[in-house]
Scaffold this active site. Structure first.
Site, short mmCIF file in Angstrom:
data_model
loop_
_atom_site.label_atom_id
_atom_site.label_comp_id
_atom_site.label_asym_id
_atom_site.label_seq_id
_atom_site.Cartn_x
_atom_site.Cartn_y
_atom_site.Cartn_z
N ASP A 176 24.82 5.03 -3.39
CA ASP A 176 23.65 5.08 -2.52
C ASP A 176 22.54 4.09 -2.84
O ASP A 176 22.02 3.43 -1.97
CB ASP A 176 23.02 6.48 -2.57
N GLU A 392 27.24 13.56 -14.53
CA GLU A 392 27.34 12.83 -13.26
C GLU A 392 27.46 11.33 -13.52
O GLU A 392 28.24 10.62 -12.91
CB GLU A 392 26.11 13.16 -12.41
#
Ligand code: 9WN
Length: 424
Positions: A176, A392
């Site tokens: 992103d 993550e």
């Protein structure tokens, strides 16, 4: 392999399996328990690759559950919302997309109106191989959905008419906040205010334009301001198109259209995104017609192309091993060129190392016989999760964990790495 290492890997396998079990909702796996409480499309595909080794029955359910969200156009949305989570559990929720008001969206389930790298056919092939095709009804149900997904991408998203799919939003890239999106996002602002990651206003503005136009292909082609041909998205598209040809064979369908599509994507990747002077692939901004200068981990993803010419494979390996990427990081691969001004070791998709991008490059390197690169990626990824857990993302210099804990694709893809080691 000595006995101690086997013991460690057994413990790692069990820990990864526990994360996947804990994140299983009964129909799908959430990316992480707190932060991402819905089903994301490429997360599900990565998770399915790990589940194929641990619980192939769940891998099948995971994929079929994702395709409940498929639109009549063939679009596989990047988020399929859970109906049991509180509405404010994640922003942006269903209220941003208003999928229920779209005639092409499915009834009874809320979704986003964007897509993500189409890894699902590749996952389906992993699952079918893991089960030996025992469950015929899985392939029979999923194959037409995968064909519709690819048909949508070729029909509505080949905006440049080149054979490549275009992204219409940074969220579609999966990476992103990549610095590669800074120049096109700067151009999206009416006042040309510089962009340097993480500005949700511009993300929401882009969605509002798409939503107002009913997510129609004509709007995306003619008016939408953010239209990018990205090497990672298209490399995944190509790998899945090859997988679709294999699935067609298994399903008794004609594989030739998929083989022809793969050839077209391969040609276009080389023609449109290879930058010979820099020795890497770059994204192309269709609104300026130019390649975007920033070099990111996405530029290595075309290693997934089995027909990539040898000299390009060698160039990519050299750049990957250089001090721009792995050569200057204790825990490669950083998301962005370490020597770029935009590099930030802690910022989302602007420097840290991620398990999913490592896995994609590992798979590509292995397929091309790049054992030095493949071993490096295997070792780096396993060291990261042993040291810091299934986080993550990770600091590329010291390997410390960042973002959410117990992240599904970090666990799932480690299972696939370990399984490859175990295989005869
Ligand atoms: C927006 C779920 C997703 C991943 C993406 C990652 C992040 C969402 C967000 O989380 O995106 O889709 O809230 O930033 O960038 O790759 O699929 O894990």
């Amino acid at each position: 392999m000595g006995p101690r290492l086997i013991g460690d890997e057994t413990a790692l396998w069990a820990a990864a399996a526990r994360v996947l079990d804990a994140n299983w909702t009964g129909a799908a796996t959430v990316p992480s328990p707190g932060l991402y409480p819905h089903q994301w499309s490429w997360d599900s595909a990565f998770t399915g690759i790990g589940l194929a080794h641990h619980r192939p029955d769940r891998a099948e359910t995971e994929l079929l559950s994702l395709f409940r969200g498929q639109w009549a156009t063939g679009l596989v949305p990047h988020i399929v919302f859970s109906s049991t989570e509180p509405r404010r559990a994640y922003f942006p929720g269903p209220e941003l997309w208003l999928s229920a008001a779209q005639p092409a969206a499915p009834r009874g389930v809320d979704t986003s109106g964007l897509t993500q790298p189409p890894l699902q056919a590749l996952t389906a092939l992993h699952v079918v191989r893991a089960t030996g095709g025992a469950d015929r009804s899985f392939l029979t149900s999923l194959y037409p959905c995968l064909v519709a997904q690819h048909a949508y991408l070729a029909r509505d998203r080949d905006i440049g008419g080149s054979g490549l799919v275009s992204l219409c939003h940074p969220w579609e890239s999966g990476l992103d906040d990549s610095p590669a999106w800074d120049p096109p996002l700067t151009a999206v602002d009416p006042h040309g205010a510089a962009y340097a990651g993480g500005d949700h206003d511009r993300y929401v503005t882009l969605v509002a334009g798409m939503r107002a136009a009913g997510y129609r292909a004509e709007y995306l082609r003619d008016d939408h301001p953010f239209v990018i041909e990205d090497p990672l998205f298209n490399a995944v598209y190509l790998a899945s198109t090859h997988a679709l040809a294999e699935l067609a064979d298994l399903a008794g369908a004609d594989p030739r259209p998929h083989r022809e599509a793969a050839e077209r994507i391969h040609d276009a990747l080389l023609e449109r995104l290879w930058d010979g002077s820099a020795g890497c692939f770059r994204a192309r901004d269709l609104r300026t017609g130019r390649l975007i200068r920033e070099t990111t981990v996405a530029g290595f993803a075309p290693l997934l192309d089995p027909e990539l010419p040898d000299e390009i494979v060698r160039s990519l390996a050299d750049l990957l091993l250089s001090a721009h990427f792995a050569g200057a990081a204790g825990y490669p691969v950083p998301t962005c060129d370490i020597q770029s001004e935009a590099f930030d070791r802690g910022a989302y998709w602007r420097g840290p190392t991620w398990v999913n991008t490592n896995w994609l490059l590992w798979a590509g390197a292995r397929a091309h016989g790049l054992s030095t690169v493949a071993d490096l990626l295997f070792g780096s990824t396993v060291r990261l999760v042993r040291q810091s857990g299934f986080r993550e993302y990770f600091d590329p210099f010291d390997g410390s964990g960042r973002g959410s804990h117990d992240f599904s694709w970090s666990a799932a893809l480690v299972l696939d790495l370990l399984a490859a080691r175990r295989a005869p």
